[in-house]
Design a protein around this motif. Structure first.
Motif, PDB file in Angstrom:
ATOM      1  N   LEU A  66       0.831  -1.206   0.000  1.00  0.00           N
ATOM      2  CA  LEU A  66       0.000   0.000   0.000  1.00  0.00           C
ATOM      3  C   LEU A  66       0.862   1.251   0.000  1.00  0.00           C
ATOM      4  CD1 LEU A  66      -2.796   1.378   0.311  1.00  0.00           C
ATOM      5  CD2 LEU A  66      -2.533   1.116   2.781  1.00  0.00           C
ATOM      6  N   ILE A  67       1.877   1.288   0.853  1.00  0.00           N
ATOM      7  CA  ILE A  67       2.745   2.460   0.947  1.00  0.00           C
ATOM      8  C   ILE A  67       3.585   2.608  -0.317  1.00  0.00           C
ATOM      9  CG2 ILE A  67       4.670   3.466   2.236  1.00  0.00           C
ATOM     10  CD1 ILE A  67       3.483   2.135   4.752  1.00  0.00           C
ATOM     11  N   ALA A  68       4.024   1.488  -0.870  1.00  0.00           N
ATOM     12  CA  ALA A  68       4.835   1.526  -2.092  1.00  0.00           C
ATOM     13  C   ALA A  68       4.056   2.101  -3.271  1.00  0.00           C
ATOM     14  CB  ALA A  68       5.328   0.123  -2.442  1.00  0.00           C
ATOM     15  N   GLY A  69       2.737   2.009  -3.224  1.00  0.00           N
ATOM     16  CA  GLY A  69       1.906   2.533  -4.299  1.00  0.00           C
ATOM     17  C   GLY A  69       1.869   4.043  -4.382  1.00  0.00           C
ATOM     18  N   GLY A  70       2.459   4.722  -3.420  1.00  0.00           N
ATOM     19  CA  GLY A  70       2.504   6.182  -3.430  1.00  0.00           C
ATOM     20  C   GLY A  70       1.831   6.787  -2.222  1.00  0.00           C
ATOM     21  N   CYS A  71       2.602   7.495  -1.420  1.00  0.00           N
ATOM     22  CA  CYS A  71       2.084   8.004  -0.151  1.00  0.00           C
ATOM     23  C   CYS A  71       2.972   9.155   0.305  1.00  0.00           C
ATOM     24  CB  CYS A  71       2.082   6.867   0.872  1.00  0.00           C
ATOM     25  SG  CYS A  71       1.633   7.324   2.526  1.00  0.00           S
ATOM     26  N   ASP A  72       2.356  10.298   0.603  1.00  0.00           N
ATOM     27  CA  ASP A  72       3.109  11.454   1.091  1.00  0.00           C
ATOM     28  C   ASP A  72       3.171  11.527   2.609  1.00  0.00           C
ATOM     29  OD1 ASP A  72       3.535  12.685  -1.549  1.00  0.00           O
ATOM     30  OD2 ASP A  72       1.362  12.983  -1.518  1.00  0.00           O
ATOM     31  N   ALA A  73       2.143  11.002   3.268  1.00  0.00           N
ATOM     32  CA  ALA A  73       2.086  11.079   4.729  1.00  0.00           C
ATOM     33  C   ALA A  73       1.306   9.897   5.272  1.00  0.00           C
ATOM     34  CB  ALA A  73       1.444  12.385   5.184  1.00  0.00           C
ATOM     35  N   SER A 108       8.755   0.702   6.400  1.00  0.00           N
ATOM     36  CA  SER A 108       8.239   0.872   5.047  1.00  0.00           C
ATOM     37  C   SER A 108       8.222   2.348   4.661  1.00  0.00           C
ATOM     38  CB  SER A 108       6.841   0.266   4.940  1.00  0.00           C
ATOM     39  OG  SER A 108       6.332   0.383   3.632  1.00  0.00           O
ATOM     40  N   ALA A 109       7.827   3.202   5.592  1.00  0.00           N
ATOM     41  CA  ALA A 109       7.820   4.643   5.333  1.00  0.00           C
ATOM     42  C   ALA A 109       9.219   5.150   5.004  1.00  0.00           C
ATOM     43  CB  ALA A 109       7.258   5.383   6.545  1.00  0.00           C
ATOM     44  N   ILE A 110      10.204   4.616   5.691  1.00  0.00           N
ATOM     45  CA  ILE A 110      11.594   5.007   5.428  1.00  0.00           C
ATOM     46  C   ILE A 110      12.026   4.519   4.044  1.00  0.00           C
ATOM     47  CG2 ILE A 110      13.972   4.598   6.155  1.00  0.00           C
ATOM     48  CD1 ILE A 110      12.681   4.420   9.083  1.00  0.00           C
ATOM     49  N   ARG A 111      11.732   3.249   3.724  1.00  0.00           N
ATOM     50  CA  ARG A 111      12.119   2.682   2.419  1.00  0.00           C
ATOM     51  C   ARG A 111      11.516   3.457   1.261  1.00  0.00           C
ATOM     52  NH1 ARG A 111      11.360  -2.198   4.831  1.00  0.00           N
ATOM     53  NH2 ARG A 111       9.219  -2.385   4.067  1.00  0.00           N
ATOM     54  N   HIS A 112      10.260   3.844   1.415  1.00  0.00           N
ATOM     55  CA  HIS A 112       9.547   4.469   0.304  1.00  0.00           C
ATOM     56  C   HIS A 112       9.502   5.995   0.412  1.00  0.00           C
ATOM     57  CE1 HIS A 112       8.470   0.501  -1.051  1.00  0.00           C
ATOM     58  NE2 HIS A 112       7.899   0.225   0.128  1.00  0.00           N
ATOM     59  N   ARG A 113      10.324   6.550   1.293  1.00  0.00           N
ATOM     60  CA  ARG A 113      10.538   7.996   1.400  1.00  0.00           C
ATOM     61  C   ARG A 113       9.238   8.777   1.629  1.00  0.00           C
ATOM     62  NH1 ARG A 113      15.750   9.016   0.010  1.00  0.00           N
ATOM     63  NH2 ARG A 113      16.841   7.396  -1.194  1.00  0.00           N
ATOM     64  N   VAL A 114       8.452   8.282   2.576  1.00  0.00           N
ATOM     65  CA  VAL A 114       7.243   8.997   2.969  1.00  0.00           C
ATOM     66  C   VAL A 114       7.655  10.288   3.684  1.00  0.00           C
ATOM     67  CG1 VAL A 114       5.163   8.922   4.397  1.00  0.00           C
ATOM     68  CG2 VAL A 114       5.894   6.887   3.128  1.00  0.00           C
ATOM     69  N   ARG A 115       7.050  11.392   3.282  1.00  0.00           N
ATOM     70  CA  ARG A 115       7.485  12.699   3.781  1.00  0.00           C
ATOM     71  C   ARG A 115       7.233  12.882   5.270  1.00  0.00           C
ATOM     72  NH1 ARG A 115       4.098  17.366   3.833  1.00  0.00           N
ATOM     73  NH2 ARG A 115       5.275  19.179   4.511  1.00  0.00           N
ATOM     74  N   ARG A 116       6.084  12.442   5.795  1.00  0.00           N
ATOM     75  CA  ARG A 116       5.719  12.731   7.175  1.00  0.00           C
ATOM     76  C   ARG A 116       4.954  11.563   7.769  1.00  0.00           C
ATOM     77  NH1 ARG A 116       4.820  17.578   8.770  1.00  0.00           N
ATOM     78  NH2 ARG A 116       7.025  17.715   8.273  1.00  0.00           N
TER      79      ARG A 116
END
Length: 324
Positions: A66-73, A108-116
């Motif tokens: 889900l996060i890999a599919g695109g997520c800003d926060a 996962s947030a770190i791997r996929h560079r989630v902003r916040r």
């Protein structure tokens, strides 16, 4: 922004979804429970900008996809809000969901560079310190006692440590005494607010009989959601921990009286000596949370006090008669 709210179909999650959608964001609600039909109807005008995904918070593969599919926060809102009874029955589960389940999400947030990432913690993290001071600010040393409080305090430290180790832009908020729209008790929440219990008594055709006035820094859920949304959007927050509170203490009894005044025939009062009441207090009284950080940095203060929130809740229930 594209925002994923874990625990999104729960009480705070639905209030947050409403605020984020109204502010123009795309919102995905990830939760084991489906989106309630009344909430789906209420949010229908947002169309494809709202998605609801059913899944378990411990399913690391599904969450990573889900996060890999695109997520800003990301908002970490999935939690077991446990009173004594639920703690006895599910001690390990409280710690598993409230602490351990967050770790794969953070990685996962770190791997996929989630902003916040914003972690929804609780004023319960202050624990016994709440009875020793007049005001609780973010620098007050914590003394968590219950497993729920321990889990929320640990979640804050875990989120902060992941940020230090991996450079993530993560922060936590401590929510206090939240009540209002979309609140409901359930298998992962056995501590309904006094306001919910007052409304439930009214719905049963009974007077709301209070065991005591119920003094807290009661915070209307839309106010809390607005504060979280501000932190999701903030470019460079100065801190990694923020209190979210009404900022002042007032009795739930007064709220019940204000609501009853809007509906002739309803009654909210203190129990007479020896009189039994179905309304239960959850946890001891504690000092109010200071909101200087949110006020000074972002200009945020709660808009709804006692009378204002009673009127707003009355209007909300007129549109959601089936909720309670």
């Amino acid at each position: 922004m594209k925002i994923v709210v874990f625990g999104g179909t729960g009480f705070v999650g639905l209030n947050l979804a409403e605020v984020l959608l109204a502010r123009g964001h795309d919102v995905t609600l990830y939760d084991r429970a489906e989106l309630p039909p009344s909430a789906r109807r209420s949010l229908a005008d947002y169309g494809a900008r709202l998605k609801a995904v059913q899944g378990d918070i411990t399913d690391a593969d599904a969450i990573d996809a889900l996060i890999a599919g695109g997520c800003d926060a990301i908002v970490l809102g999935a939690a077991i809000t446990a009173g004594d009874e639920l703690e006895r029955a599910s001690t390990a589960r409280v710690l598993e969901i409230n602490v351990m389940a967050q770790i794969p999400i953070l990685l996962s947030a770190i791997r996929h560079r989630v902003r916040r990432v914003v972690n929804l913690s609780s004023a319960s993290a202050y624990g016994a310190a709440g009875a020793r001071v007049e005001i609780l600010d973010e620098e007050t040393p914590c003394d968590p006692v219950s497993f729920y409080a321990i889990s929320k305090f640990t979640s804050e430290r875990s989120v902060a440590r992941h940020a230090e180790l991996f450079g993530g832009d993560f922060l936590s908020v401590r929510l206090t005494a939240v009540f209002g729209p979309w609140e409901r008790p359930g298998s992962v929440r056995d501590t309904p607010s006094l306001q919910y219990q007052i409304l439930a008594a009214f719905a049963r055709g009974e007077p709301a009989i209070m065991p005591e006035p119920g003094m807290r820094d009661w915070t209307y859920a839309p106010d809390a959601a607005e504060a979280v949304a501000i932190l999701v959007e903030a470019e460079r927050p100065r801190h990694r921990l923020y209190n979210i509170s009404n900022g002042g203490v007032w009795p739930a009894l007064q709220w019940g009286e204000a609501f009853a005044a809007l509906h002739p025939g309803l009654e909210c009062r203190l129990a007479a000596p020896g009189e039994k009441t179905a309304i239960k207090l959850h946890g001891p009284a504690r000092a109010a949370l200071a909101v200087n950080r949110m006020a000074d940095e972002f200009g945020w203060r709660a808009r709804f006090g006692c009378a204002e929130s009673a009127a707003a809740m009355s209007a909300w229930l007129a549109q959601h008669k089936e909720w309670i």
